[in-house]
Write an enzyme that holds these catalytic residues in place. Structure first.
Site, mmCIF file in Angstrom:
data_model
loop_
_atom_site.group_PDB
_atom_site.id
_atom_site.type_symbol
_atom_site.label_atom_id
_atom_site.label_comp_id
_atom_site.label_asym_id
_atom_site.label_seq_id
_atom_site.Cartn_x
_atom_site.Cartn_y
_atom_site.Cartn_z
ATOM 1 N N GLY A 254 0.750 -1.241 0.000
ATOM 2 C CA GLY A 254 0.000 0.000 0.000
ATOM 3 C C GLY A 254 0.783 1.295 0.000
ATOM 4 O O GLY A 254 0.202 2.370 -0.152
ATOM 5 N N GLU A 291 3.602 -6.995 1.531
ATOM 6 C CA GLU A 291 3.114 -7.252 0.175
ATOM 7 C C GLU A 291 3.126 -5.988 -0.676
ATOM 8 O O GLU A 291 2.093 -5.569 -1.202
ATOM 9 C CB GLU A 291 1.673 -7.785 0.231
ATOM 10 N N PRO A 292 4.264 -5.338 -0.839
ATOM 11 C CA PRO A 292 4.252 -4.106 -1.630
ATOM 12 C C PRO A 292 4.143 -4.390 -3.125
ATOM 13 O O PRO A 292 4.697 -5.370 -3.627
ATOM 14 C CB PRO A 292 5.613 -3.469 -1.312
ATOM 15 N N CYS A 362 -13.026 5.515 -28.293
ATOM 16 C CA CYS A 362 -14.274 6.266 -28.467
ATOM 17 C C CYS A 362 -15.028 6.437 -27.160
ATOM 18 O O CYS A 362 -16.110 5.868 -26.971
ATOM 19 C CB CYS A 362 -15.139 5.565 -29.503
ATOM 20 N N GLU A 363 -14.451 7.163 -26.232
ATOM 21 C CA GLU A 363 -15.087 7.488 -24.957
ATOM 22 C C GLU A 363 -14.504 8.809 -24.484
ATOM 23 O O GLU A 363 -13.289 9.009 -24.567
ATOM 24 C CB GLU A 363 -14.734 6.456 -23.876
HETATM 25 N N1 LLP Z 1 -1.852 -6.874 -0.915
HETATM 26 C C1 LLP Z 1 -3.174 -6.889 -1.150
HETATM 27 C C2 LLP Z 1 -4.010 -7.854 -0.447
HETATM 28 C C3 LLP Z 1 -3.731 -5.976 -2.075
HETATM 29 O O1 LLP Z 1 -5.033 -5.984 -2.285
HETATM 30 C C4 LLP Z 1 -2.885 -5.054 -2.743
HETATM 31 C C5 LLP Z 1 -3.435 -4.110 -3.717
HETATM 32 C C6 LLP Z 1 -1.501 -5.107 -2.474
HETATM 33 C C7 LLP Z 1 -1.024 -6.019 -1.544
HETATM 34 C C8 LLP Z 1 -0.522 -4.192 -3.136
HETATM 35 O O2 LLP Z 1 -0.787 -2.854 -2.865
HETATM 36 P P1 LLP Z 1 0.221 -1.708 -3.369
HETATM 37 O O3 LLP Z 1 1.511 -1.842 -2.591
HETATM 38 O O4 LLP Z 1 0.441 -1.897 -4.812
HETATM 39 O O5 LLP Z 1 -0.498 -0.467 -3.067
HETATM 40 N N2 LLP Z 1 -5.379 -0.454 -9.489
HETATM 41 C C9 LLP Z 1 -5.210 0.478 -8.402
HETATM 42 C C10 LLP Z 1 -4.547 -0.152 -7.199
HETATM 43 C C11 LLP Z 1 -5.289 -1.368 -6.641
HETATM 44 C C12 LLP Z 1 -4.614 -1.999 -5.452
HETATM 45 C C13 LLP Z 1 -5.302 -3.251 -5.046
HETATM 46 N N3 LLP Z 1 -4.668 -3.998 -4.019
HETATM 47 C C14 LLP Z 1 -4.438 1.699 -8.915
HETATM 48 O O6 LLP Z 1 -4.062 1.735 -10.075
HETATM 49 O O7 LLP Z 1 -4.213 2.654 -8.176
#
Ligand code: LLP
Length: 432
Positions: A254, A291-292, A362-363
C-alpha cells in the site's frame, strides 16, 4: 546503445529517479528513449531494472536484521521479466489468482515464498496452490476457511493459513483503492477475527500460522499503518491468549509513490517507525511479511506514446496520442494524475499550448492528462511517467487495440520482454 553522459541530479525528473534529460533527450538509465520508440514503435512501456532494485533496497534497509519476507504483489505489474527481477533478488510473491500463481512459477519464483490473497479463491486455484506448496493462504471469510479445510483434507494436505483482518482503519486514499474500512469487501471484521481464529484452529485441514491486513493503496502517511498495526497486535494478544500461536505478521502493501508531488514516507523510514512500535509492544521476535506492489515498480516505468494529431478547440485543445485508456487505465478509472513529458526537450522559445492529452478510444473518459502545457508537434513522442504499476497489468483490448510491447532497461542494455500483441491474437479462440 551508446554510453550517455553521467546524469546530473538537477536533470533527474521528479517521481522518476532513473529518468533524466541528457543533451535534451529523455533517457531511462543510460538508454535514450527516442531510440526505443523508433525501434519498437509505440505505445511502448519501458522499465528500469535499477529503479526496481533501488525501490526494493529501501525495503531491505528498513527491514534489515529482521526475519522478514518481502512478497511482491504482482497485480501491480505481472510481466515475467519484472517477476524475474524480484525472484532473483530473493523476493516472495503475493498472488490473487491461479493465473498469477502460474506466472510466478514460470518466472522462477519459489513456491515456498508465495502468499495467496483474495476474497474469491476457487477450489481449483486452492488445489493447485496446495499442490505446488505455497507458504500461506491469506483467508478472507469464514466460508473460505471451511472450503480450504475441505479441499486440503481431500488432497491429504494441511493448508497453512493467516486470516486477513479488516482493522477498520482509514487509509485516506482514493475510495476505490481503500480496503481496510468496514464497508469494504475485504478481510474479516476485527470484532469477528477472534472467533474466526478459534474456528480455523478446530478445522482439520488447516494450520494457523499468521495474521495479515492490507488497508489500501497509494497511502502517503505513516499514521494509518501504525493504527492498523496496533489493531492487529491487539488481536494477536487476544488470539494467543486462547492458545493459538501466531508465527508471522503480514502488514500488506500500500505504500504510495510520487505521481504529482506526493511525499509518502520512504520504505526505509516507514519500517523503522513500525518496527519500533512492534518492539515496544513485545512482538519484535515475530516473522514479518509485507506485500508491496506499486512502490516497487510504479516509478520504475514509463509509457512512450506518439502524438498523432493536434486538435485545437473553442473550449479545449486536444493532443491526440496513440496510447489510450486501454493501455493506461488509471486516469479513466481513478482520475489519476501521471506526469507527461516530451522525449525531446522543446526549444526555450517554443510556445507551449495547454492540451488535454487523449487517446483514440471512443469514450470521453479516454484521457491521459488534462490541461498540460506542451510544445509538441505530430510525429513527436511523449513519455507518461510513473507507469510501472497498474498500467500494463490492467491493460485491455478495448476497441480491438493490441496491447503494447514492453522493454526492460538495464544500464545501457534494452531488451524487449513482451512483444506487441498482433491484431490476430485478439480473436484467438473466437468463432465467426
Ligand atoms: N496486498 C493486497 C491484499 C492488495 O489488495 C494489494 C493491492 C496489495 C497487496 C498491493 O498494494 P500496493 O503496494 O500496490 O499499493 N489499481 C489500483 C490499485 C489497486 C490496489 C489493489 N490492491 C491503482 O491503479 O491505483
Amino acid at each position: 546503445m551508446k554510453s550517455a553522459a553521467p546524469v546530473s541530479a538537477a536533470a533527474v525528473l521528479p517521481g522518476a529517479p532513473f529518468v533524466a534529460y541528457r543533451d535534451g533527450r529523455l533517457t531511462l538509465e543510460d538508454v535514450p528513449l527516442h531510440e526505443l520508440a523508433q525501434a519498437h514503435g509505440t505505445p511502448l512501456f519501458v522499465y528500469s531494472r535499477a529503479a526496481m532494485l533501488a525501490a526494493l533496497a529501501a525495503y531491505q534497509r528498513g527491514l534489515a536484521g529482521r526475519d522478514a519476507l518481502i512478497c511482491y504483489a504482482l497485480k501491480a505489474n505481472s510481466t515475467l521479466a519484472v517477476l524475474r527481477v524480484f525472484a532473483d533478488a530473493g523476493c516472495g510473491f503475493d498472488i490473487v489468482s491461479g493465473g498469477e500463481l502460474e506466472r510466478v512459477l514460470v518466472a522462477g519464483g519459489a513456491p515456498g515464498k508465495i502468499v495467496f490473497s483474495g476474497i474469491g479463491k476457487t477450489r481449483d486455484e486452492i488445489r493447485r496452490a496446495l499442490d505446488v506448496g505455497i507458504r500461506c493462504f491469506n483467508v478472507e471469510s469464514l466460508a473460505e476457511l471451511d472450503v480450504l479445510s475441505e479441499v486440503a483434507q481431500a488432497c491429504g494436505q494441511t493448508a497453512r493459513i493467516s486470516i486477513r483482518v479488516n482493522p477498520n482503519v482509514d487509509a485516506r486514499t482514493h475510495p476505490y483503492i481503500s480496503t481496510g474500512l468496514k464497508g469494504n469487501k475485504f478481510g474479516i471484521a476485527h470484532e469477528q477475527a477472534l472467533a474466526a481464529y478459534r474456528h480455523a484452529a478446530r478445522l482439520p485441514g488447516l494450520q494457523v500460522v499468521g495474521i495479515d491486513c492490507h488497508i489500501g493503496s497509494q497511502i502517503t502517511e505513516v499514521a494509518p499503518y501504525l493504527e492498523a498495526m496496533e489493531r492487529v497486535l491487539d488481536l494477536v494478544a487476544a488470539i494467543e491468549a486462547t492458545g493459538i500461536a501466531i508465527h508471522h505478521i503480514d502488514l500488506g502493501g500500500g505504500l504510495g509513490i510520487d505521481y504529482a508531488g506526493e511525499t509518502p514516507p520512504a520504505a526505509d523510514a516507514l519500517w523503522p517507525a513500525l518496527l519500533a512500535r512492534l518492539d515496544a509492544r513485545g512482538y519484535g521476535d515475530r516473522a514479518l511479511m509485507i506485500e508491496p506492489g506499486r512502490s516497487l515498480v510504479g516509478n520504475a516505468g514509463v509509457c512512450l506514446t506518439e502524438v498523432l494529431y493536434l486538435k485545437p478547440g473553442e473550449q479545449k485543445n486536444f493532443c491526440i496520442v496513440d496510447a489510450a485508456m486501454n493501455d493506461l487505465p488509471r486516469p479513466a478509472l481513478y482520475e489519476a494524475f501521471h506526469r507527461i513529458v516530451p522525449l525531446r526537450l522543446a526549444a526555450p522559445d517554443a510556445a507551449a499550448v495547454t492540451y488535454d492529452v487523449v487517446g483514440p478510444v471512443c469514450e470521453s473518459g479516454d484521457w491521459i492528462g488534462r490541461d498540460r502545457a506542451l510544445a509538441v508537434q505530430p510525429g513527436e513522442h511523449l513519455a507518461v511517467l510513473s507507469a510501472g504499476a497498474y498500467c500494463m497489468s490492467m491493460a485491455s483490448n478495448y476497441n480491438t487495440r493490441p496491447r503494447a510491447a514492453e522493454v526492460l532497461v538495464d544500464g545501457r542494455e534494452a531488451r524487449v520482454v513482451r512483444q506487441r500483441e498482433a491484431v490476430q491474437d485478439l480473436w484467438r479462440g473466437e468463432t465467426a
